[in-house]
Design a protein around this motif. Structure first.
Motif, mmCIF file in Angstrom:
data_model
loop_
_atom_site.group_PDB
_atom_site.id
_atom_site.type_symbol
_atom_site.label_atom_id
_atom_site.label_comp_id
_atom_site.label_asym_id
_atom_site.label_seq_id
_atom_site.Cartn_x
_atom_site.Cartn_y
_atom_site.Cartn_z
ATOM 1 N N ARG A 1 0.855 -1.180 0.000
ATOM 2 C CA ARG A 1 0.000 0.000 0.000
ATOM 3 C C ARG A 1 0.887 1.223 0.000
ATOM 4 O O ARG A 1 1.964 1.224 0.572
ATOM 5 C CB ARG A 1 -0.831 0.031 1.286
ATOM 6 N N ALA A 2 0.398 2.241 -0.602
ATOM 7 C CA ALA A 2 1.135 3.480 -0.520
ATOM 8 C C ALA A 2 1.041 3.981 0.912
ATOM 9 O O ALA A 2 0.006 3.844 1.546
ATOM 10 C CB ALA A 2 0.505 4.494 -1.438
ATOM 11 N N HIS A 3 2.134 4.560 1.424
ATOM 12 C CA HIS A 3 2.003 5.197 2.723
ATOM 13 C C HIS A 3 1.061 6.379 2.512
ATOM 14 O O HIS A 3 0.997 6.962 1.449
ATOM 15 C CB HIS A 3 3.352 5.645 3.263
ATOM 16 N N SER A 4 0.333 6.712 3.555
ATOM 17 C CA SER A 4 -0.674 7.731 3.314
ATOM 18 C C SER A 4 0.026 9.070 3.123
ATOM 19 O O SER A 4 1.070 9.351 3.673
ATOM 20 C CB SER A 4 -1.662 7.781 4.464
ATOM 21 N N SER A 5 -0.553 9.862 2.296
ATOM 22 C CA SER A 5 0.059 11.122 1.936
ATOM 23 C C SER A 5 -1.053 12.004 1.420
ATOM 24 O O SER A 5 -2.198 11.587 1.331
ATOM 25 C CB SER A 5 1.083 10.906 0.842
ATOM 26 N N ARG A 6 -0.692 13.207 1.060
ATOM 27 C CA ARG A 6 -1.719 14.081 0.498
ATOM 28 C C ARG A 6 -2.228 13.542 -0.830
ATOM 29 O O ARG A 6 -3.349 13.767 -1.225
ATOM 30 C CB ARG A 6 -1.146 15.465 0.285
ATOM 31 N N LEU A 7 -1.343 12.824 -1.502
ATOM 32 C CA LEU A 7 -1.756 12.276 -2.797
ATOM 33 C C LEU A 7 -2.833 11.214 -2.648
ATOM 34 O O LEU A 7 -3.638 10.999 -3.552
ATOM 35 C CB LEU A 7 -0.549 11.675 -3.522
ATOM 36 N N THR A 8 -2.806 10.538 -1.496
ATOM 37 C CA THR A 8 -3.800 9.481 -1.325
ATOM 38 C C THR A 8 -5.052 9.989 -0.602
ATOM 39 O O THR A 8 -5.990 9.236 -0.371
ATOM 40 C CB THR A 8 -3.223 8.291 -0.532
ATOM 41 N N ALA A 9 -5.044 11.263 -0.240
ATOM 42 C CA ALA A 9 -6.237 11.829 0.397
ATOM 43 C C ALA A 9 -7.391 11.839 -0.597
ATOM 44 O O ALA A 9 -7.173 11.945 -1.801
ATOM 45 C CB ALA A 9 -5.940 13.253 0.866
ATOM 46 N N PRO A 10 -8.616 11.719 -0.101
ATOM 47 C CA PRO A 10 -9.762 11.701 -1.023
ATOM 48 C C PRO A 10 -9.945 13.044 -1.734
ATOM 49 O O PRO A 10 -9.556 14.082 -1.193
ATOM 50 C CB PRO A 10 -10.948 11.412 -0.108
ATOM 51 N N GLU B 1 7.022 0.976 -5.498
ATOM 52 C CA GLU B 1 5.721 1.265 -4.916
ATOM 53 C C GLU B 1 4.698 1.604 -6.009
ATOM 54 O O GLU B 1 3.574 1.107 -6.023
ATOM 55 C CB GLU B 1 5.850 2.433 -3.945
ATOM 56 N N ARG B 2 5.135 2.421 -6.909
ATOM 57 C CA ARG B 2 4.247 2.811 -8.005
ATOM 58 C C ARG B 2 3.835 1.572 -8.822
ATOM 59 O O ARG B 2 2.690 1.390 -9.196
ATOM 60 C CB ARG B 2 4.984 3.814 -8.897
ATOM 61 N N PHE B 3 4.793 0.734 -9.090
ATOM 62 C CA PHE B 3 4.520 -0.470 -9.867
ATOM 63 C C PHE B 3 3.511 -1.359 -9.139
ATOM 64 O O PHE B 3 2.551 -1.856 -9.727
ATOM 65 C CB PHE B 3 5.824 -1.231 -10.107
ATOM 66 N N GLN B 4 3.731 -1.517 -7.851
ATOM 67 C CA GLN B 4 2.832 -2.391 -7.104
ATOM 68 C C GLN B 4 1.413 -1.843 -7.045
ATOM 69 O O GLN B 4 0.445 -2.581 -7.134
ATOM 70 C CB GLN B 4 3.377 -2.607 -5.694
ATOM 71 N N GLN B 5 1.326 -0.517 -6.925
ATOM 72 C CA GLN B 5 -0.015 0.056 -6.829
ATOM 73 C C GLN B 5 -0.781 0.014 -8.140
ATOM 74 O O GLN B 5 -1.972 -0.220 -8.172
ATOM 75 C CB GLN B 5 0.070 1.523 -6.428
ATOM 76 N N LYS B 6 -0.084 0.289 -9.206
ATOM 77 C CA LYS B 6 -0.801 0.557 -10.445
ATOM 78 C C LYS B 6 -0.671 -0.517 -11.515
ATOM 79 O O LYS B 6 -1.455 -0.555 -12.448
ATOM 80 C CB LYS B 6 -0.313 1.890 -11.055
ATOM 81 N N HIS B 7 0.364 -1.312 -11.446
ATOM 82 C CA HIS B 7 0.617 -2.180 -12.593
ATOM 83 C C HIS B 7 0.756 -3.659 -12.280
ATOM 84 O O HIS B 7 0.494 -4.492 -13.129
ATOM 85 C CB HIS B 7 1.880 -1.720 -13.323
ATOM 86 N N ALA B 8 1.188 -3.966 -11.070
ATOM 87 C CA ALA B 8 1.560 -5.350 -10.786
ATOM 88 C C ALA B 8 0.404 -6.325 -11.002
ATOM 89 O O ALA B 8 0.610 -7.462 -11.389
ATOM 90 C CB ALA B 8 2.103 -5.476 -9.374
#
Ligand code: ADP
Ligand code: MG
Length: 721
Positions: free
Chosen positions: A23-32, A705-712
């Motif tokens: 999972r991505a660590h939470s950040s502003r990017l992952t905020a709703p 991280e990006r790969f795991q979230q979006k492509h794996a």
């Protein structure tokens, strides 16, 4: 996320890198998205529906198009030309018009202060009537006409919203325009508002966007760093700025895409565990000796490549491409003999019953001469026969099993399946190939195609396959002359056909392709057959072949053609697929403009197969498009299938090249493998090198991280392919 110890195993597995728990660590990017100003519950819901959940998603909701203010033309300054123009103005009226015959069209007036014009729709009248509101700002693009004043027919329309005008003429030069759905529009999310909330989202999260490619890499491809790219793609300052932003986005897309291929290849090697055929020899030699001909140099070369693969425990993943008639079937047979030499079974799947039957027939004699048992499995066999067949296969009593989709049925079991061959591979989906392969333990895979895949698309579509190409033809190069005749000359062509038939030649007449239905196609062929056999061709016997005939009828019609009883055969375009008639020397194609270039070439490949002189006569309809014209020109000028494939790609564009998409294909959203070829090559080199050097991407945690979230997750299907 740092990889946990368990993931540091020496032999990394698919599941480690494709960890769904990552999972991505939470950040502003992952905020709703609701955290963004101007985004309330209704808007977040509408955004959610198009897959935009987080601020990060919002930043990746890229513009669909741009409006470059410097390219907008004032209506006063309009001039007729073939170029597309863009104008920006206010809708002054929207009116449905009706002809006396009941035909409807829609006219919308646009005024930009310097002059007026009309936009016209003949299609989607009620849709556009709802879309266009008087008083609204729109940008319209299209090729200008001037019937009773300036007109754009079916222009591309971008709605600019209320403040479109102010923004367009007072601020940035290039305005981003977003894809709009009805839902989005209902909650006021039109381009102007989208820009505003994306600006706000950038203010919140821009500094958290981290780069994972090196500055040097980006410099080579002229790309902005990631954060800047995300900003400028929405708010470009110039065309160059925009280009650099897109370069970054495209490179990333291509990189991850190639990373999937790199992994598929890597895991294929890592897990080896396939079967190495160690005893390639005696049976193969016997089959070879039983062939009525000597292999061509090309066939020998590809067999060497195939044999090398088969002797390794890493399962082969090879694509054999060779034109129609280049002799792929024998290559398949010999590969299957190699499997049998080591005691393994082979399965070969073909897209139609006709083809499977033909393959079985061709292979039978040489296979039996070597003592190999060959069986045919197709859909329509009787229950008892089928039971016996399945039992024989399951008992390992069949060395070579040829069939249609019937091969992937659950009742079909192979005890020792070592090699899977797929003929005309593009006619099958990834799943079908996967199912067949799963009937063995990591068997070798040979895909065959008569439509060579252009070089650029090879990287993007079959990037992990090894390729073998058959570039020569048995009996030497084809000598097929292709000529175009008009409808007025048809009788002369018929006369030629009669003369040739009387002197022992054989001719195909291919009826028009009718996309809508096979029934219509059949009717057209039946009607054509009737007309010519009672008219222009009444002095000779004419056969008929169409898709709706029963298997036995088809076989009988082909047999009569083969033995010369009916020297001319009228056929629906079904003949495209694999029919082997070495004696046929003439082909008349009606309405060739309806076929794609590759299809025309395939059709033409049915004649002159022994290297004898042959004629392909094309009779196009009276009205053809410039694109069709270009295809007919290309087909006359070129006989090399590899060149045809490149031209076909150039004419059609990569999106269209693979007519029916292979299911499971991963689509490129932002890239075009042809336009972005250099970028593709760079991304590929990088991806393959990275997987070799650091398969768990431990040195690149951000990228990982990006790969795991979006492509794996896409590895799932790639794993088996
Ligand atoms: P395709 O590549 O289109 O599948 P086929 O395997 O059907 O082509 O071969 C076309 C024809 O060429 C067949 O009749 C086959 O027997 C013949 N053929 C194949 N290899 C040779 C060869 N080396 N010498 C002569 N004829 C050959
Ligand atoms: Mg073939």
């Amino acid at each position: 996320m740092p990889p946990s110890p368990s993931k540091k195993s020496q032999s990394p597995t698919l599941s480690a890198i494709a960890d769904p728990e990552a999972r991505a660590h939470s950040s502003r990017l992952t905020a709703p998205v609701s955290a963004v100003p101007f985004v309330g519950p209704e808007r977040s819901k509408a955004l959610e529906e198009i897959g935009v959940l987080t601020i990060g998603d919002l930043l990746e909701f890229f513009p669909r198009r741009y409006l470059d203010r410097t390219r907008v033309v004032r209506i006063r300054d309009f001039q007729l030309s073939e170029q597309e123009i863009t104008a920006v103005g206010t809708i002054t009226f929207v009116r449905v018009m009706r002809s006396r015959r009941g035909r409807q069209w829609l006219v919308a007036g646009v005024d930009d202060g310097s002059g007026t014009m009309q936009c016209i729709w003949f299609q989607g009248v009620s849709y556009w009537q709802k879309q266009l509101r008087v008083g609204e700002q729109i940008a319209v693009s299209g090729v200008l006409g001037d019937k009773d004043g300036w007109q754009l027919i079916h222009p591309a329309v971008d709605r600019l919203g209320e403040d479109g005008d102010r923004e367009l003429f007072n601020t940035g030069r290039i305005i981003s325009l977003y894809h709009g759905t009805l839902q989005l529009r209902k909650v006021g999310l039109e381009s102007a508002t989208m820009r505003r909330i994306i600006r706000a989202a950038l203010n919140i999260a821009l500094e958290e966007i981290e780069e994972f490619f090196s500055p040097a890499e980006l410099a080579v491809i002229g790309a902005h760093p990631r954060a800047k790219a995300f900003e400028r793609i929405h708010f470009p300052e110039s065309q160059n700025d925009l280009y650099a932003a897109w370069q970054r986005i495209r490179y990333e897309e291509l990189f991850f895409y190639q990373l999937l291929f790199a992994y598929r290849r890597y895991f294929n090697r890592q897990q080896a565990g396939g079967v190495a055929f160690e005893h390639v020899g005696p049976l193969t030699k016997k089959v070879l000796d039983a062939l009525p001909f000597k292999l061509t140099d090309g066939q020998r070369e590809v067999l060497t490549e195939i044999r090398k693969d088969l002797q390794s425990p890493v399962p082969m993943q090879r694509l054999l491409q060779g034109e129609v008639g280049s002799g792929k079937t024998v290559v398949a047979l010999l590969a299957m003999a190699m499997a049998a030499d080591s005691g393994y079974q082979s399965a070969m799947m073909a897209p139609t019953e006709l083809l499977a039957t033909q393959h079985a027939r061709t292979m039978l004699a040489p296979a039996e001469a070597a003592g190999l048992k060959t069986r045919l499995l197709v859909g329509k066999q009787k229950a008892a026969e089928r039971r016996e067949l399945l039992a024989a296969i399951a008992a390992g009593q069949a060395d070579i099993v040829i069939g249609t989709h019937a091969l992937i049925g659950d009742k079909v079991e192979f005890p020792r399946l070592g090699l899977v061959i797929i003929d005309e591979q593009h006619r099958f989906g990834v799943e079908q190939r996967t199912i067949l392969r799963s009937k063995g333990t990591r068997p070798h895979l040979l895909l065959m195609t008569a439509t060579p895949i252009p070089r650029t698309l090879r990287l993007s579509h079959v990037g992990d396959l090894d390729i073998s190409s058959l570039r020569d033809m048995p009996g030497g190069a084809r000598r097929v002359k292709t000529i175009v005749r008009t409808g007025a000359e048809r009788n002369k062509v018929y006369q030629f056909l009669v003369e040739q038939a009387k002197s022992g030649q054989k001719a195909f007449i291919v009826c028009p392709l009718i996309e809508e239905s096979e029934t219509a196609e059949t009717e057209a062929a039946v009607e054509y057959h009737q007309r010519v056999s009672m008219g222009a061709l009444k002095d000779i016997k004419v056969g008929l072949l169409h898709g709706q005939m029963k298997q036995a009828e088809k076989a009988a019609a082909l047999e009569k053609f083969r033995n010369g009883e009916t020297p001319v055969i009228v056929a629906t375009p079904v003949v495209e697929v694999g029919v082997d008639m070495p004696d046929a020397t003439i082909m008349l194609i009606e309405n060739p403009e309806r076929f794609g270039l590759a299809a025309l070439h395939q059709l033409r490949g049915r004649i002159g197969r022994k290297g004898q002189a042959a004629y392909c006569v094309l009779i196009p309809g009276p009205k053809i498009t410039p694109e069709a014209e270009a295809r007919l020109k290309a087909i006359q000028e070129t006989t090399d299938g590899f060149v045809i494939a490149e031209k076909d790609l150039a004419l059609r564009g990569s999106g269209e090249f693979f007519g029916t998409r292979q299911s499971g294909d991963i689509e490129l959203r932002y890239c075009d493998p042809v336009r972005d070829e250099q970028l593709l090559v760079a991304a590929r080199d990088k991806a393959f090198a990275m997987v070799e050097a650091d398969p768990q991407l431990e040195r690149k945690p951000l990228l990982r991280e990006r790969f795991q979230q979006k492509h794996a997750h896409k590895l799932e299907f790639l794993k088996a392919g």
